[in-house]
Write a protein that holds these residues in place. Structure first.
Motif, PDB file in Angstrom:
ATOM      1  N   ILE A 123      48.245  46.881 -39.878  1.00 52.38           N
ATOM      2  CA  ILE A 123      48.481  46.033 -41.054  1.00 52.38           C
ATOM      3  C   ILE A 123      49.874  45.431 -40.897  1.00 52.38           C
ATOM      4  O   ILE A 123      50.879  46.148 -41.021  1.00 52.38           O
ATOM      5  N   PRO A 124      49.995  44.130 -40.604  1.00 55.21           N
ATOM      6  CA  PRO A 124      51.315  43.550 -40.316  1.00 55.21           C
ATOM      7  C   PRO A 124      52.305  43.682 -41.475  1.00 55.21           C
ATOM      8  O   PRO A 124      53.457  44.028 -41.269  1.00 55.21           O
ATOM      9  N   ASP A 128      52.791  42.956 -48.670  1.00 60.35           N
ATOM     10  CA  ASP A 128      51.974  41.780 -48.992  1.00 60.35           C
ATOM     11  C   ASP A 128      50.545  42.190 -49.318  1.00 60.35           C
ATOM     12  O   ASP A 128      49.946  41.692 -50.291  1.00 60.35           O
ATOM     13  N   THR A 129      49.986  43.086 -48.511  1.00 58.42           N
ATOM     14  CA  THR A 129      48.606  43.523 -48.711  1.00 58.42           C
ATOM     15  C   THR A 129      48.428  44.180 -50.072  1.00 58.42           C
ATOM     16  O   THR A 129      47.462  43.906 -50.791  1.00 58.42           O
ATOM     17  N   GLY A 204      48.585  58.475 -43.624  1.00 59.65           N
ATOM     18  CA  GLY A 204      48.437  58.392 -42.179  1.00 59.65           C
ATOM     19  C   GLY A 204      47.147  57.712 -41.767  1.00 59.65           C
ATOM     20  O   GLY A 204      47.132  56.860 -40.863  1.00 59.65           O
ATOM     21  N   ALA A 205      46.057  58.055 -42.470  1.00 55.50           N
ATOM     22  CA  ALA A 205      44.754  57.483 -42.132  1.00 55.50           C
ATOM     23  C   ALA A 205      44.674  56.010 -42.500  1.00 55.50           C
ATOM     24  O   ALA A 205      43.993  55.227 -41.819  1.00 55.50           O
ATOM     25  N   PHE A 206      45.345  55.604 -43.565  1.00 53.70           N
ATOM     26  CA  PHE A 206      45.321  54.201 -43.972  1.00 53.70           C
ATOM     27  C   PHE A 206      46.131  53.349 -43.001  1.00 53.70           C
ATOM     28  O   PHE A 206      45.729  52.233 -42.654  1.00 53.70           O
ATOM     29  N   LEU A 207      47.275  53.870 -42.549  1.00 55.33           N
ATOM     30  CA  LEU A 207      48.117  53.121 -41.619  1.00 55.33           C
ATOM     31  C   LEU A 207      47.525  53.111 -40.211  1.00 55.33           C
ATOM     32  O   LEU A 207      47.614  52.097 -39.503  1.00 55.33           O
ATOM     33  N   VAL A 208      46.929  54.247 -39.793  1.00 57.55           N
ATOM     34  CA  VAL A 208      46.344  54.355 -38.453  1.00 57.55           C
ATOM     35  C   VAL A 208      44.971  55.018 -38.572  1.00 57.55           C
ATOM     36  O   VAL A 208      44.870  56.248 -38.584  1.00 57.55           O
ATOM     37  N   PRO A 209      43.906  54.254 -38.686  1.00 58.72           N
ATOM     38  CA  PRO A 209      42.568  54.840 -38.773  1.00 58.72           C
ATOM     39  C   PRO A 209      42.248  55.688 -37.544  1.00 58.72           C
ATOM     40  O   PRO A 209      42.811  55.481 -36.459  1.00 58.72           O
ATOM     41  N   GLU A 210      41.338  56.634 -37.706  1.00 64.12           N
ATOM     42  CA  GLU A 210      40.995  57.555 -36.608  1.00 64.12           C
ATOM     43  C   GLU A 210      40.591  56.803 -35.346  1.00 64.12           C
ATOM     44  O   GLU A 210      41.031  57.142 -34.240  1.00 64.12           O
ATOM     45  N   GLN A 211      39.764  55.787 -35.496  1.00 63.66           N
ATOM     46  CA  GLN A 211      39.307  55.025 -34.331  1.00 63.66           C
ATOM     47  C   GLN A 211      40.492  54.429 -33.573  1.00 63.66           C
ATOM     48  O   GLN A 211      40.533  54.461 -32.333  1.00 63.66           O
ATOM     49  N   ALA A 212      41.471  53.902 -34.311  1.00 57.27           N
ATOM     50  CA  ALA A 212      42.648  53.307 -33.676  1.00 57.27           C
ATOM     51  C   ALA A 212      43.508  54.373 -33.009  1.00 57.27           C
ATOM     52  O   ALA A 212      44.052  54.159 -31.914  1.00 57.27           O
ATOM     53  N   ALA A 213      43.648  55.536 -33.661  1.00 58.40           N
ATOM     54  CA  ALA A 213      44.457  56.612 -33.094  1.00 58.40           C
ATOM     55  C   ALA A 213      43.857  57.122 -31.788  1.00 58.40           C
ATOM     56  O   ALA A 213      44.580  57.347 -30.802  1.00 58.40           O
ATOM     57  N   ARG A 214      42.543  57.279 -31.758  1.00 60.88           N
ATOM     58  CA  ARG A 214      41.898  57.772 -30.534  1.00 60.88           C
ATOM     59  C   ARG A 214      41.925  56.712 -29.443  1.00 60.88           C
ATOM     60  O   ARG A 214      42.027  57.032 -28.244  1.00 60.88           O
ATOM     61  N   ARG A 215      41.850  55.462 -29.819  1.00 64.76           N
ATOM     62  CA  ARG A 215      41.957  54.385 -28.838  1.00 64.76           C
ATOM     63  C   ARG A 215      43.351  54.362 -28.210  1.00 64.76           C
ATOM     64  O   ARG A 215      43.510  54.115 -27.014  1.00 64.76           O
ATOM     65  N   ALA A 216      44.363  54.654 -29.026  1.00 64.50           N
ATOM     66  CA  ALA A 216      45.745  54.606 -28.541  1.00 64.50           C
ATOM     67  C   ALA A 216      46.141  55.856 -27.752  1.00 64.50           C
ATOM     68  O   ALA A 216      46.885  55.760 -26.761  1.00 64.50           O
ATOM     69  N   GLY A 277      65.462  52.695 -31.916  1.00 64.61           N
ATOM     70  CA  GLY A 277      65.513  51.577 -32.858  1.00 64.61           C
ATOM     71  C   GLY A 277      64.510  51.692 -33.982  1.00 64.61           C
ATOM     72  O   GLY A 277      63.452  52.303 -33.842  1.00 64.61           O
ATOM     73  N   ASP A 278      64.871  51.097 -35.138  1.00 66.86           N
ATOM     74  CA  ASP A 278      64.054  51.174 -36.343  1.00 66.86           C
ATOM     75  C   ASP A 278      62.918  50.149 -36.321  1.00 66.86           C
ATOM     76  O   ASP A 278      62.986  49.125 -35.634  1.00 66.86           O
ATOM     77  N   TYR A 279      61.911  50.446 -37.143  1.00 65.54           N
ATOM     78  CA  TYR A 279      60.870  49.464 -37.429  1.00 65.54           C
ATOM     79  C   TYR A 279      61.427  48.555 -38.530  1.00 65.54           C
ATOM     80  O   TYR A 279      62.008  49.030 -39.503  1.00 65.54           O
ATOM     81  N   PRO A 280      61.267  47.231 -38.405  1.00 70.21           N
ATOM     82  CA  PRO A 280      61.878  46.325 -39.398  1.00 70.21           C
ATOM     83  C   PRO A 280      61.329  46.528 -40.799  1.00 70.21           C
ATOM     84  O   PRO A 280      60.140  46.803 -40.984  1.00 70.21           O
ATOM     85  N   GLY A 281      62.195  46.390 -41.802  1.00 67.84           N
ATOM     86  CA  GLY A 281      61.806  46.545 -43.195  1.00 67.84           C
ATOM     87  C   GLY A 281      60.980  45.367 -43.684  1.00 67.84           C
ATOM     88  O   GLY A 281      61.000  44.282 -43.096  1.00 67.84           O
ATOM     89  N   GLU A 282      60.252  45.598 -44.771  1.00 72.18           N
ATOM     90  CA  GLU A 282      59.453  44.560 -45.394  1.00 72.18           C
ATOM     91  C   GLU A 282      60.026  44.235 -46.768  1.00 72.18           C
ATOM     92  O   GLU A 282      60.817  45.011 -47.310  1.00 72.18           O
TER      93      GLU A 282
END
Length: 322
Positions: A123-124, A128-129, A204-216, A277-282
């Motif tokens: 989710i970029p 916003d979402t 955790g699951a909303f930011l990184v769904p299981e399918q995406a985590a296993r793919r990564a 380094g940090d992840y940029p703030g929103e």
């Protein structure tokens, strides 16, 4: 110094503060004087504090005053718009009425993603979402050190989530997803499940769904490299420590490996400040967009737009014409 009795009289309408007193109150609460003069006044119905619930009352009062001032400007702007582009927040009907296990929490996060049309990709812009789906998100600039870790409230039945302005983006995003978990899980969670743990699992699951985590990461790992975790943090906006939790929750790494990695993170001070380094703030965008929309449609003038944005007129004008 203003006495508590005097403040009580001002709050109850039994006395009117002088301009000098208004300036002092505005300075103490870190708000603009206009805060006390607005036609819209709201009360925050507190829903709970995450993690640092021992924050001093004085600090919480300043944060709430800061957010109320922002909210009242938002409501004043909404009052002049004929149609609001953002609707009310509603939990999708597709979500299960009862959540008995933490695996069910995972499913709830996946169901919300599906209802919002998010798929399984990163989710970029999470702020916003959430704003697009009726959640008011505000950042507070009140200095708070480590005593404050976000809060949720209701205003006229609508959810509001408050984040720290100076937080790195991954902390903002996890706090926002955690509080979103509270909104979704409220009234659905089995009594033997811990709400905070469930909200963390949801985040955790909303930011990184299981399918995406296993793919990564793959289905089974015996070790995770810190630089690998940092790259995933940059892609998904979930902290390196959050990725460790995610890998353990999904059984990708055994509990022993998780503990060893946590110990290494702790020894290197990475649990407080992650490396590389940090992840940029929103930041919220809806309010500013609506101000310019109202200005473009002649619903407000430039001076009112500047006031709503909390900026001097000359600064606002120069930004508009730059």
């Amino acid at each position: 110094q203003i006495s508590a009795m005097a403040v009580s009289k001002y709050e109850n309408g039994k006395a009117t503060p002088s301009s000098t007193v208004l300036l002092s109150l505005a300075d103490a609460l870190n708000v603009r004087v206009e805060y006390f003069l607005r036609p819209e006044h709201v009360e925050l119905e507190m829903q709970g504090y995450r993690k640092h619930h021992t924050a001093p009352n004085r600090l919480l009062d300043r944060i709430k005053a800061d957010v109320k001032e922002k909210l009242e400007r938002f409501l004043e702007l909404e009052a002049v718009l004929p149609v609001l582009p953002v609707g009310e927040f509603r939990v999708p009907r597709a979500l299960a009425d009862r959540i008995d296990t933490y695996v069910d929490v995972e499913r709830a996060a996946a169901d919300l993603r599906e209802a919002w049309g998010l798929g399984v990709n990163p989710i970029p812009e999470l702020i916003d979402t959430c704003e697009e789906h009726g959640i008011r998100v505000f950042r507070t600039s009140i200095p708070h050190d480590e005593h404050f870790d976000g809060l949720a409230a209701l205003v006229r039945g609508n959810p509001v989530i408050i984040l720290g302005e100076d937080w790195p983006g991954d902390r903002q995003r996890f706090t926002l997803a955690h509080e979103l978990g509270h909104l979704v899980l409220e009234g659905r969670l089995a009594k033997d499940l811990d709400m905070e743990l469930a909200a963390n699992r949801f985040a955790g699951a909303f930011l990184v769904p299981e399918q995406a985590a296993r793919r990564a990461l793959g289905d089974k790992r015996h070790w995770l490299e810190p630089r690998e975790l940092w790259l995933l943090k940059q892609e998904y906006g979930l902290s390196m420590a959050g990725w460790l939790h995610r890998a353990r929750d999904l059984g990708i790494i055994p509990d022993q490996t998780y503990k060893r990695l946590r110990q290494e993170f702790k020894a290197r001070g990475w649990l407080k400040k992650e490396p590389f380094g940090d992840y940029p703030g929103e930041q919220p965008r809806v309010f500013e967009q609506l101000v310019y929309r109202a200005l473009a449609e002649d619903l407000i003038g430039e001076s009112k737009a500047a006031e709503l944005m909390g900026k001097p007129l000359m600064q606002f004008h120069s930004e508009c014409t730059a």
